[in-house]
Design a protein around this motif. Structure first.
Motif, PDB file in Angstrom:
ATOM      1  N   ALA A  29       0.838  -1.208   0.000  1.00  0.00           N
ATOM      2  CA  ALA A  29       0.000   0.000   0.000  1.00  0.00           C
ATOM      3  C   ALA A  29       0.873   1.258   0.000  1.00  0.00           C
ATOM      4  N   ARG A  30       1.961   1.241   0.766  1.00  0.00           N
ATOM      5  CA  ARG A  30       2.878   2.402   0.781  1.00  0.00           C
ATOM      6  C   ARG A  30       3.486   2.615  -0.600  1.00  0.00           C
ATOM      7  N   ARG A  31       3.869   1.515  -1.276  1.00  0.00           N
ATOM      8  CA  ARG A  31       4.422   1.642  -2.632  1.00  0.00           C
ATOM      9  C   ARG A  31       3.390   2.252  -3.573  1.00  0.00           C
ATOM     10  N   CYS A  37       1.765   9.492  -5.867  1.00  0.00           N
ATOM     11  CA  CYS A  37       2.287  10.844  -5.579  1.00  0.00           C
ATOM     12  C   CYS A  37       3.370  11.238  -6.580  1.00  0.00           C
ATOM     13  N   ALA A  38       4.219  10.305  -6.962  1.00  0.00           N
ATOM     14  CA  ALA A  38       5.263  10.603  -7.947  1.00  0.00           C
ATOM     15  C   ALA A  38       4.635  10.898  -9.312  1.00  0.00           C
ATOM     16  N   ALA A  39       3.655  10.094  -9.714  1.00  0.00           N
ATOM     17  CA  ALA A  39       3.011  10.298 -11.016  1.00  0.00           C
ATOM     18  C   ALA A  39       2.312  11.651 -11.077  1.00  0.00           C
ATOM     19  N   TRP A  40       1.777  12.085  -9.937  1.00  0.00           N
ATOM     20  CA  TRP A  40       1.030  13.344  -9.896  1.00  0.00           C
ATOM     21  C   TRP A  40       1.902  14.528  -9.498  1.00  0.00           C
ATOM     22  N   GLU A  41       3.221  14.310  -9.339  1.00  0.00           N
ATOM     23  CA  GLU A  41       4.169  15.351  -8.929  1.00  0.00           C
ATOM     24  C   GLU A  41       3.745  16.003  -7.615  1.00  0.00           C
ATOM     25  N   LEU A  42       3.290  15.164  -6.688  1.00  0.00           N
ATOM     26  CA  LEU A  42       2.908  15.623  -5.346  1.00  0.00           C
ATOM     27  C   LEU A  42       3.787  14.921  -4.308  1.00  0.00           C
ATOM     28  N   GLU A  43       5.093  14.916  -4.582  1.00  0.00           N
ATOM     29  CA  GLU A  43       6.035  14.204  -3.721  1.00  0.00           C
ATOM     30  C   GLU A  43       6.003  14.685  -2.276  1.00  0.00           C
ATOM     31  N   GLU A  47       5.404  11.021   2.162  1.00  0.00           N
ATOM     32  CA  GLU A  47       5.706  10.416   3.468  1.00  0.00           C
ATOM     33  C   GLU A  47       4.476  10.372   4.372  1.00  0.00           C
ATOM     34  N   ASP A  48       3.729  11.485   4.441  1.00  0.00           N
ATOM     35  CA  ASP A  48       2.505  11.475   5.253  1.00  0.00           C
ATOM     36  C   ASP A  48       1.502  10.472   4.683  1.00  0.00           C
ATOM     37  N   GLY A  49       1.414  10.416   3.361  1.00  0.00           N
ATOM     38  CA  GLY A  49       0.508   9.463   2.722  1.00  0.00           C
ATOM     39  C   GLY A  49       0.886   8.029   3.037  1.00  0.00           C
ATOM     40  N   ALA A  50       2.183   7.739   3.038  1.00  0.00           N
ATOM     41  CA  ALA A  50       2.657   6.383   3.356  1.00  0.00           C
ATOM     42  C   ALA A  50       2.336   6.022   4.810  1.00  0.00           C
ATOM     43  N   GLU A 113      -3.923  13.625  12.888  1.00  0.00           N
ATOM     44  CA  GLU A 113      -2.844  14.624  12.956  1.00  0.00           C
ATOM     45  C   GLU A 113      -2.310  14.977  11.558  1.00  0.00           C
ATOM     46  N   LEU A 114      -2.122  13.963  10.716  1.00  0.00           N
ATOM     47  CA  LEU A 114      -1.465  14.162   9.421  1.00  0.00           C
ATOM     48  C   LEU A 114      -2.414  14.592   8.306  1.00  0.00           C
ATOM     49  N   ALA A 115      -3.644  14.098   8.331  1.00  0.00           N
ATOM     50  CA  ALA A 115      -4.580  14.341   7.227  1.00  0.00           C
ATOM     51  C   ALA A 115      -5.261  15.690   7.370  1.00  0.00           C
ATOM     52  N   ASP A 116      -5.605  16.286   6.224  1.00  0.00           N
ATOM     53  CA  ASP A 116      -6.407  17.510   6.247  1.00  0.00           C
ATOM     54  C   ASP A 116      -7.854  17.178   6.612  1.00  0.00           C
ATOM     55  N   HIS A 117      -8.337  16.047   6.132  1.00  0.00           N
ATOM     56  CA  HIS A 117      -9.679  15.542   6.455  1.00  0.00           C
ATOM     57  C   HIS A 117      -9.597  14.025   6.459  1.00  0.00           C
ATOM     58  N   TRP A 118     -10.447  13.383   7.243  1.00  0.00           N
ATOM     59  CA  TRP A 118     -10.581  11.938   7.132  1.00  0.00           C
ATOM     60  C   TRP A 118     -11.975  11.544   7.574  1.00  0.00           C
ATOM     61  N   GLY A 119     -12.405  10.357   7.178  1.00  0.00           N
ATOM     62  CA  GLY A 119     -13.738   9.920   7.544  1.00  0.00           C
ATOM     63  C   GLY A 119     -13.990   8.491   7.107  1.00  0.00           C
ATOM     64  N   THR A 120     -15.231   8.095   7.259  1.00  0.00           N
ATOM     65  CA  THR A 120     -15.655   6.746   6.903  1.00  0.00           C
ATOM     66  C   THR A 120     -16.910   6.836   6.055  1.00  0.00           C
ATOM     67  N   ASP A 121     -16.923   6.141   4.938  1.00  0.00           N
ATOM     68  CA  ASP A 121     -18.112   6.038   4.088  1.00  0.00           C
ATOM     69  C   ASP A 121     -18.675   4.629   4.247  1.00  0.00           C
ATOM     70  N   PRO A 122     -19.930   4.504   4.739  1.00  0.00           N
ATOM     71  CA  PRO A 122     -20.521   3.169   4.805  1.00  0.00           C
ATOM     72  C   PRO A 122     -20.820   2.651   3.401  1.00  0.00           C
ATOM     73  N   LEU A 123     -20.603   1.377   3.186  1.00  0.00           N
ATOM     74  CA  LEU A 123     -20.908   0.723   1.925  1.00  0.00           C
ATOM     75  C   LEU A 123     -21.889  -0.413   2.221  1.00  0.00           C
ATOM     76  N   PRO A 124     -22.629  -0.884   1.227  1.00  0.00           N
ATOM     77  CA  PRO A 124     -23.622  -1.937   1.490  1.00  0.00           C
ATOM     78  C   PRO A 124     -23.022  -3.187   2.143  1.00  0.00           C
ATOM     79  N   TRP A 125     -21.760  -3.463   1.858  1.00  0.00           N
ATOM     80  CA  TRP A 125     -21.116  -4.688   2.351  1.00  0.00           C
ATOM     81  C   TRP A 125     -19.937  -4.416   3.267  1.00  0.00           C
TER      82      TRP A 125
END
Length: 139
Positions: A29-31, A37-43, A47-50, A113-125
């Motif tokens: 998942a980290r890879r 991030c590299a493909a989108w030039e958001l390097e 680290e926070d994303g990883a 701490e690291l994310a600008d926003h976070w949350g949970t989306d319920p899904l049917p399963w």
């Protein structure tokens, strides 16, 4: 292992991968986050994303059912990355106060701490737990 790339309304492809529900999947998942991030030039978000995806995968490994989870990385805006982990448990994650002696329990506090926003989306399963990171707009 199959990586799926799909077109999004922003014109930026998303990255997703179905992984076994085991601790070793955090490295994959980290890879995936680093690749996106590299493909989108958001390097600057790498680290926070990883760290965030490691915590979200770890939570899913501990608390979900079934043998697989899905990691989804999208770019909803020019300088925004959304990291999601989908699992087959409908129970939303609960942030806990960890004691100094506790081995774990700090994951969601770290995500918060690291994310600008976070949350949970319920899904049917199950559910999708997601976190967004915002970088600088590149001109």
């Amino acid at each position: 292992m199959t990586v799926t790339t799909t077109s999004r309304p922003t014109g930026h492809p998303g990255y997703s991968e179905t992984l076994p529900r085991e601790p070793e999947s955090a490295a994959t998942a980290r890879r995936l986050v680093r690749t996106a991030c590299a493909a989108w030039e958001l390097e600057e978000l790498t680290e926070d994303g990883a760290l965030i995806v490691s915590e979200l995968v770890s939570n899913a490994v501990q608390h979900a059912r079934r043998e697989s989870i899905r990691v989804v990385i999208d770019r909803p805006g020019a300088a925004c990355v959304r990291i999601g982990v989908v699992d087959f448990s409908k129970v939303p994650p609960e942030p806990k106060e960890a004691d100094d002696e506790d081995e774990g329990g700090r994951g969601l506090a770290l995500v918060n701490e690291l994310a600008d926003h976070w949350g949970t989306d319920p899904l049917p399963w199950g559910k999708r737990v997601w976190a967004e990171l915002h970088g600088k707009e590149h001109g």
